[in-house]
Design a protein around this motif. Structure first.
Motif, mmCIF file in Angstrom:
data_model
loop_
_atom_site.group_PDB
_atom_site.id
_atom_site.type_symbol
_atom_site.label_atom_id
_atom_site.label_comp_id
_atom_site.label_asym_id
_atom_site.label_seq_id
_atom_site.Cartn_x
_atom_site.Cartn_y
_atom_site.Cartn_z
ATOM 1 N N ARG A 10 86.038 29.632 38.191
ATOM 2 C CA ARG A 10 84.597 29.547 38.292
ATOM 3 C C ARG A 10 83.977 29.170 36.945
ATOM 4 O O ARG A 10 84.602 29.297 35.895
ATOM 5 C CB ARG A 10 84.008 30.891 38.748
ATOM 6 N N LEU A 11 82.730 28.720 36.997
ATOM 7 C CA LEU A 11 82.008 28.380 35.778
ATOM 8 C C LEU A 11 81.852 29.570 34.843
ATOM 9 O O LEU A 11 81.804 29.421 33.618
ATOM 10 C CB LEU A 11 80.621 27.834 36.132
ATOM 11 N N TYR A 77 78.717 23.364 43.151
ATOM 12 C CA TYR A 77 77.518 24.101 42.725
ATOM 13 C C TYR A 77 77.331 25.369 43.560
ATOM 14 O O TYR A 77 77.061 26.462 43.025
ATOM 15 C CB TYR A 77 76.288 23.216 42.832
ATOM 16 N N GLU A 78 77.497 25.233 44.858
ATOM 17 C CA GLU A 78 77.300 26.372 45.765
ATOM 18 C C GLU A 78 78.250 27.520 45.438
ATOM 19 O O GLU A 78 77.857 28.702 45.472
ATOM 20 C CB GLU A 78 77.518 25.922 47.209
ATOM 21 N N HIS A 79 79.479 27.190 45.081
ATOM 22 C CA HIS A 79 80.493 28.215 44.840
ATOM 23 C C HIS A 79 80.706 28.507 43.354
ATOM 24 O O HIS A 79 81.566 29.328 43.017
ATOM 25 C CB HIS A 79 81.814 27.801 45.492
ATOM 26 N N GLY A 80 79.937 27.856 42.500
ATOM 27 C CA GLY A 80 80.060 28.101 41.058
ATOM 28 C C GLY A 80 81.397 27.704 40.491
ATOM 29 O O GLY A 80 81.931 28.375 39.595
ATOM 30 N N ASP A 185 72.191 18.709 41.421
ATOM 31 C CA ASP A 185 71.596 19.187 42.673
ATOM 32 C C ASP A 185 72.151 18.470 43.896
ATOM 33 O O ASP A 185 71.683 18.682 45.022
ATOM 34 C CB ASP A 185 70.077 19.045 42.625
ATOM 35 N N GLY A 186 73.152 17.601 43.687
ATOM 36 C CA GLY A 186 73.765 16.889 44.800
ATOM 37 C C GLY A 186 73.003 15.664 45.264
ATOM 38 O O GLY A 186 73.394 15.033 46.255
ATOM 39 N N GLN A 187 71.941 15.293 44.545
ATOM 40 C CA GLN A 187 71.151 14.129 44.915
ATOM 41 C C GLN A 187 71.761 12.858 44.322
ATOM 42 O O GLN A 187 72.287 12.854 43.205
ATOM 43 C CB GLN A 187 69.715 14.282 44.409
ATOM 44 N N ILE A 188 71.658 11.778 45.096
ATOM 45 C CA ILE A 188 72.088 10.457 44.630
ATOM 46 C C ILE A 188 70.855 9.732 44.112
ATOM 47 O O ILE A 188 69.903 9.490 44.858
ATOM 48 C CB ILE A 188 72.754 9.645 45.754
ATOM 49 N N ARG A 189 70.877 9.409 42.834
ATOM 50 C CA ARG A 189 69.730 8.771 42.198
ATOM 51 C C ARG A 189 70.136 7.424 41.597
ATOM 52 O O ARG A 189 71.296 7.222 41.244
ATOM 53 C CB ARG A 189 69.156 9.658 41.085
ATOM 54 N N LEU A 467 76.611 22.700 35.131
ATOM 55 C CA LEU A 467 77.729 22.413 36.019
ATOM 56 C C LEU A 467 78.669 21.402 35.366
ATOM 57 O O LEU A 467 79.888 21.540 35.430
ATOM 58 C CB LEU A 467 77.206 21.868 37.352
ATOM 59 N N PHE A 468 78.080 20.386 34.724
ATOM 60 C CA PHE A 468 78.883 19.353 34.072
ATOM 61 C C PHE A 468 79.132 19.773 32.621
ATOM 62 O O PHE A 468 78.432 19.369 31.702
ATOM 63 C CB PHE A 468 78.171 17.998 34.163
ATOM 64 N N ARG A 469 80.143 20.604 32.468
ATOM 65 C CA ARG A 469 80.462 21.163 31.154
ATOM 66 C C ARG A 469 81.867 20.810 30.689
ATOM 67 O O ARG A 469 82.205 21.070 29.528
ATOM 68 C CB ARG A 469 80.322 22.687 31.170
#
Length: 478
Positions: A10-11, A77-80, A185-189, A467-469
């Motif tokens: 986990r993170l 992200y949901e599960h860390g 956040d899981g968004q595609i930008r 999250l991106f570490r």
């Protein structure tokens, strides 16, 4: 149907057991492959260039699309979960695989399309440099990429990117028009100068901190398909002369000419006379990408040095120049480098480098300069997070040895000691992609300089939980 749970990091430093149902749910929502230890393809997914940094994740997901990436990022992200991203797996610091975490292996996203009229290339994150060069050279076009064809486009670009064309066209990210990116956040930008401009600014040099890029759009330039280049080398006994000539050559060269200088022991390669195998030499890797009618004038200062022990300079395909140094960095060896950016090549620096090369106990080490000054210096310091607009060279003390080398610890110490002798000549920063895992947070801050605080603010906006570490990390402000 999965029948076993997976213990995964986990993170927060702990571990969690993902149930069979959770894994099946993830698998059912992606078109790509979810791999566990022992599955076909597992060993290949774990292969990385720097054997010193090899790790074993708990799970590997090989996404087939941006949608798959978004699902995976949302799941992590949901599960860390500790998350890492593998493009080409060619990073020095070993950031592409996080031990016992979830690795996104982007090798299946190896698509590329070239629009020669618009002079744009749309490149998937699983592409290697050779994929892009081969596709763009069909149209006599190229963008700024590195100089080892097996390097992944994604990692190279997200750290700034440099290569033989940097003097003409700047950092790789100076030629990056747009990215499609999945944020925390899981968004595609889509990020460009006109959309999510701050995200686009940060991606151009610190992109591994902001998300998973699922497509790069690069600006292309007329280059090749034939250039003039290759390798030329002289005895190390001429090192003082060659080093001082190199300074003159590189400060006076047209931007179409790039010359790297490498001090090393000659490899036992077919193109090296047998009598020189293992002996110290001064080598130049050369690329002249301008009008070939002017090549004799451009290379005259190099030719004037005379009496090389190796001379492979000739007209050849640009793709061949781009792969010339591939064999010098075989996958799986242990690599430990220390590098610096330089604004100039002073007498004391050149003398120090000559002494280090003469003393170096590592048989396969290289000490050398990358020639960068030119277009990158034309930009303002805040044009992209990459910064370092005062750099005109990069200097590397590059150690390499086989995994079973018994003197590895002493070799690492020698590289670090050599580094302390060249650091006083540095701009104070270095290329983020050439940093090793043992370099501290202050080293990262120094590399981004005046751009660091702005990066922290953008990180806070797009990835507040870090999250991106699994990278050369810029943490969000606490």
């Amino acid at each position: 149907m999965t029948t076993t749970t997976i213990d995964i990091a986990r993170l927060d430093g702990g571990h969690v057991n993902l149930t069979a149902q959770q894994l099946d749910d993830l698998d059912s929502h992606v078109a790509g492959r979810l791999l566990r230890a022992g599955d076909d393809g597992w060993d290949d997914a774990l292969l990385v260039w720097n054997g010193m940094t090899a790790k074993v994740p708990a799970l590997v997901l090989q996404p087939a699309s941006a949608h798959d990436v978004a699902v995976a990022v949302g799941f992590a992200y949901e599960h860390g979960l500790l998350l890492s991203i593998k493009g080409g797996g060619h990073d020095l610091a070993g950031t592409s695989i996080a031990g016992r975490g979830l690795t996104l292996d982007l090798s299946r996203m190896r698509h590329i399309s070239v629009d020669p009229d618009a002079r744009l290339a749309h490149v998937g994150p699983g592409c290697l440099l050779k994929d892009v060069d081969q596709a763009t050279q069909e149209h006599g076009l190229a963008t700024v990429l590195g100089f080892i064809s097996e390097v992944g486009v994604a990692g190279l670009t997200l750290g700034g990117g440099l290569g033989y064309l940097t003097r003409r066209f700047g950092w790789t990210v100076d030629n990056l028009e747009e990215v499609e990116i999945v944020t925390a956040d899981g968004q595609i930008r889509t990020a460009s100068r006109d959309q999510h401009a701050e995200l686009y600014w940060a991606v151009r040099g610190a992109g591994a901190n902001l998300g998973v890029v699922t497509q790069f759009t690069f600006r292309l330039h007329e280059v090749g398909p034939t250039v003039y280049g290759g390798l030329i080398a002289w005895p190390f006994e001429r090192a003082k002369e060659i080093l001082h000539a190199y300074r003159t050559i590189t400060t006076q060269a047209p931007r179409e000419l790039t010359v790297f200088l490498i001090l090393l022991r000659a490899p036992a390669a077919p193109f090296v006379p047998e009598a020189w195998h293992g002996k110290r030499i001064c080598a130049m890797a050369v690329c002249y990408s301008g009008n070939l009618d002017h090549v004799d004038e451009a290379l005259a200062p190099i030719r004037a040095l005379g009496d090389p022990v190796v001379d492979l300079l000739e007209e050849q395909p640009y793709t061949q120049v781009q792969s010339y140094l591939d064999d010098s960095e075989p996958k799986g060896n242990h690599y430990y480098w220390k590098t610096e950016y330089l604004a100039e090549l002073g007498d004391d620096l050149l003398a120090t480098v000559r002494d280090l090369a003469a003393e170096c106990p590592i048989p396969e080490a290289e000490i050398g300069f990358l020639h960068l000054g030119g277009a990158l210096n034309d930009h303002e310091g805040d044009d992209g997070a990459v910064g370092n607009r005062n750099a005109r060279y990069a200097l590397g003390v590059n150690g390499m040895w086989a995994p079973e080398e018994p003197d590895a610890d002493s070799f690492q110490r020698w590289v670090r000691d050599a580094w302390t002798r060249v650091r006083p000549f540095s701009t104070g920063a270095t290329y983020i992609n050439f940093q090793t895992a043992d370099e501290d947070q202050e080293r990262i801050r120094a590399t981004y300089g005046a751009n660091f605080d702005r990066l922290v603010q953008i990180k806070q906006r797009y990835d507040p939980d870090n999250l991106f570490r699994a990278n050369r990390n810029i943490p969000p402000r606490a």
